[in-house]
Design a protein around this motif. Structure first.
Motif, mmCIF file in Angstrom:
data_model
loop_
_atom_site.group_PDB
_atom_site.id
_atom_site.type_symbol
_atom_site.label_atom_id
_atom_site.label_comp_id
_atom_site.label_asym_id
_atom_site.label_seq_id
_atom_site.Cartn_x
_atom_site.Cartn_y
_atom_site.Cartn_z
ATOM 1 N N GLN A 1 -2.992 -6.494 3.827
ATOM 2 C CA GLN A 1 -3.572 -6.340 3.901
ATOM 3 C C GLN A 1 -4.747 -7.701 4.188
ATOM 4 N N VAL A 2 -4.149 -8.355 3.154
ATOM 5 C CA VAL A 2 -4.846 -9.691 3.335
ATOM 6 C C VAL A 2 -4.611 -10.520 4.403
ATOM 7 N N ASN A 3 -3.347 -9.993 5.381
ATOM 8 C CA ASN A 3 -2.760 -10.937 6.560
ATOM 9 C C ASN A 3 -3.486 -10.098 8.127
ATOM 10 N N GLY A 4 -4.090 -9.052 7.884
ATOM 11 C CA GLY A 4 -4.709 -8.077 8.901
ATOM 12 C C GLY A 4 -4.451 -6.600 8.591
ATOM 13 N N ARG A 5 -4.503 -6.129 7.835
ATOM 14 C CA ARG A 5 -4.350 -5.039 7.584
ATOM 15 C C ARG A 5 -4.211 -4.016 8.338
ATOM 16 N N ARG B 1 0.420 -0.965 0.179
ATOM 17 C CA ARG B 1 -0.500 -0.446 -0.077
ATOM 18 C C ARG B 1 0.890 1.511 0.048
ATOM 19 N N PRO B 2 0.576 2.409 -0.453
ATOM 20 C CA PRO B 2 1.313 3.636 -0.889
ATOM 21 C C PRO B 2 0.918 4.587 0.622
ATOM 22 N N LEU B 3 1.855 4.979 1.496
ATOM 23 C CA LEU B 3 1.625 5.480 2.337
ATOM 24 C C LEU B 3 2.066 6.579 2.599
ATOM 25 N N LEU B 4 2.368 7.327 3.598
ATOM 26 C CA LEU B 4 2.862 9.100 3.257
ATOM 27 C C LEU B 4 4.473 9.266 3.343
ATOM 28 N N LEU C 1 -12.810 -11.886 -0.275
ATOM 29 C CA LEU C 1 -13.379 -12.304 1.059
ATOM 30 C C LEU C 1 -13.147 -11.035 1.991
ATOM 31 N N LYS C 2 -11.763 -10.081 2.151
ATOM 32 C CA LYS C 2 -12.028 -9.640 3.332
ATOM 33 C C LYS C 2 -12.896 -8.604 2.571
ATOM 34 N N VAL C 3 -13.182 -7.693 2.242
ATOM 35 C CA VAL C 3 -13.865 -7.096 1.490
ATOM 36 C C VAL C 3 -16.046 -7.515 2.095
ATOM 37 N N LEU C 4 -15.919 -8.496 2.013
ATOM 38 C CA LEU C 4 -17.509 -9.111 1.978
ATOM 39 C C LEU C 4 -17.578 -9.559 3.564
ATOM 40 N N LYS C 5 -16.415 -10.137 4.356
ATOM 41 C CA LYS C 5 -16.553 -9.741 5.932
ATOM 42 C C LYS C 5 -16.176 -8.478 6.799
ATOM 43 N N ARG C 6 -16.133 -7.245 5.900
ATOM 44 C CA ARG C 6 -15.396 -6.334 6.512
ATOM 45 C C ARG C 6 -14.445 -6.412 7.288
ATOM 46 N N SER C 7 -13.522 -6.669 6.856
ATOM 47 C CA SER C 7 -12.609 -7.336 8.528
ATOM 48 C C SER C 7 -11.066 -6.608 8.617
ATOM 49 N N ASP C 8 -10.046 -6.575 9.242
ATOM 50 C CA ASP C 8 -9.493 -5.330 9.718
ATOM 51 C C ASP C 8 -9.517 -4.025 9.189
ATOM 52 N N ARG D 1 12.437 -1.843 0.848
ATOM 53 C CA ARG D 1 12.813 -2.171 -0.126
ATOM 54 C C ARG D 1 10.957 -2.677 -0.063
ATOM 55 N N ARG D 2 9.936 -2.383 -0.323
ATOM 56 C CA ARG D 2 8.518 -2.440 -0.640
ATOM 57 C C ARG D 2 8.392 -1.000 -1.469
ATOM 58 N N HIS D 3 8.917 -0.457 -1.884
ATOM 59 C CA HIS D 3 9.247 0.572 -3.187
ATOM 60 C C HIS D 3 9.920 0.195 -3.886
ATOM 61 N N GLU D 4 10.334 -1.262 -3.914
ATOM 62 C CA GLU D 4 10.717 -1.615 -5.604
ATOM 63 C C GLU D 4 10.099 -2.217 -6.537
ATOM 64 N N VAL D 5 8.307 -2.327 -6.000
ATOM 65 C CA VAL D 5 7.544 -2.357 -7.032
ATOM 66 C C VAL D 5 6.184 -1.283 -7.012
ATOM 67 N N ARG D 6 5.452 -1.376 -7.783
ATOM 68 C CA ARG D 6 4.469 0.142 -7.497
ATOM 69 C C ARG D 6 3.409 -0.655 -6.763
ATOM 70 N N PRO D 7 2.818 0.374 -5.527
ATOM 71 C CA PRO D 7 2.185 0.217 -4.390
ATOM 72 C C PRO D 7 1.231 -0.616 -4.921
ATOM 73 N N GLY D 8 -0.146 -1.418 -4.416
ATOM 74 C CA GLY D 8 -1.256 -1.161 -4.947
ATOM 75 C C GLY D 8 -2.291 -0.920 -3.528
ATOM 76 N N ILE D 9 -3.475 -1.465 -4.843
ATOM 77 C CA ILE D 9 -4.943 -1.339 -4.003
ATOM 78 C C ILE D 9 -5.217 -2.145 -3.171
ATOM 79 N N THR D 10 -3.867 -3.189 -2.966
ATOM 80 C CA THR D 10 -4.238 -3.864 -1.982
ATOM 81 C C THR D 10 -3.217 -4.942 -1.707
ATOM 82 N N GLY D 11 -3.001 -5.730 -0.412
ATOM 83 C CA GLY D 11 -1.646 -6.118 -1.050
ATOM 84 C C GLY D 11 -1.444 -7.534 -0.090
ATOM 85 N N TRP D 12 0.040 -7.684 0.798
ATOM 86 C CA TRP D 12 0.000 -9.233 1.276
ATOM 87 C C TRP D 12 -0.176 -9.010 2.591
#
Length: 203
Positions: A142-146, A113-116, A179-186, A129-140
């Motif tokens: 986000q599906v592991n705790g957000r 995720r693109p941060l401040l 699935l996370k969006v459906l459950k509205r979790s984290d 190193r998180r900036h070695e790739v393009r930021p995403g709308i979702t990411g690893w």
């Protein structure tokens, strides 16, 4: 890697265009609701660092009011995230305008995720190193705790993604995101309606 350099950017743009056409009516409804709820602006824009730290403007639907105290300062997040804004945030509909960021090439569907911008000087060498790739709308992360996990855990997940990026991993993350969006979790952290600011990792 062939997928990361060529196929992923192409798939991003094709998918973003298709999703935009499909969800355009939803986006129009959300925009109207925000306007009726709290007026303008409808969009929230902010500068964020992307791939290689390049700064770009991110687009989101505004979910907080512009209410201020007697001194003219914005009220705390939990007091401004109310009504329609709270509903939009909980369903992740506020993220939809980022499809335009994907079309522009600033972002990918999947990535850290693109941060401040202010966090750039706080990262250690591994976290950068998180900036070695393009930021995403979702990411690893986000599906592991957000927002329910620590910053350090988020960055570990981000860097793990950078080292293991693949088509099948991206498909897995997109499915888990659905699935996370459906459950509205984290959506929130344990103590705030939004994630507490990153203040650097203690060494």
């Amino acid at each position: 890697m062939m997928y990361q350099k060529f196929f992923k950017p192409l798939l991003d743009k094709v998918l973003a265009f298709g999703v935009l056409l499909l969800l355009l009516p939803v986006m129009i409804i959300v925009a109207v609701l925000i306007y009726l709820w709290d007026g303008r602006p409808i969009l929230f824009t902010q500068l964020r660092p992307g791939k290689d730290g390049k700064i770009f403007k991110i687009y989101k639907f505004r979910t907080m009011t512009n209410e201020r105290d007697a001194a003219g300062e914005l009220l705390p997040d939990e007091q401004r995230l109310v009504g329609i804004g709270k509903l939009i945030r909980s369903t992740s509909l506020d993220e939809l305008p980022q499809l335009f960021n994907v079309l522009k090439g600033d972002m990918s569907f999947v990535g850290p995720r693109p941060l401040l911008v202010e966090y750039l000087e706080l990262y250690n060498d591994e976290q950068k190193r998180r900036h070695e790739v393009r930021p995403g709308i979702t990411g690893w992360a986000q599906v592991n705790g957000r927002n329910a996990i620590s910053w350090e855990q988020k960055f570990e997940y981000d860097v793990w993604y950078v080292d293991h990026i693949s088509f099948w991993l991206d498909m897995k993350i997109l499915w888990l995101t659905f699935l996370k969006v459906l459950k509205r979790s984290d959506i929130n952290s344990d103590t705030h309606v939004t994630m507490e600011k990153f203040k650097g990792t203690q060494r």
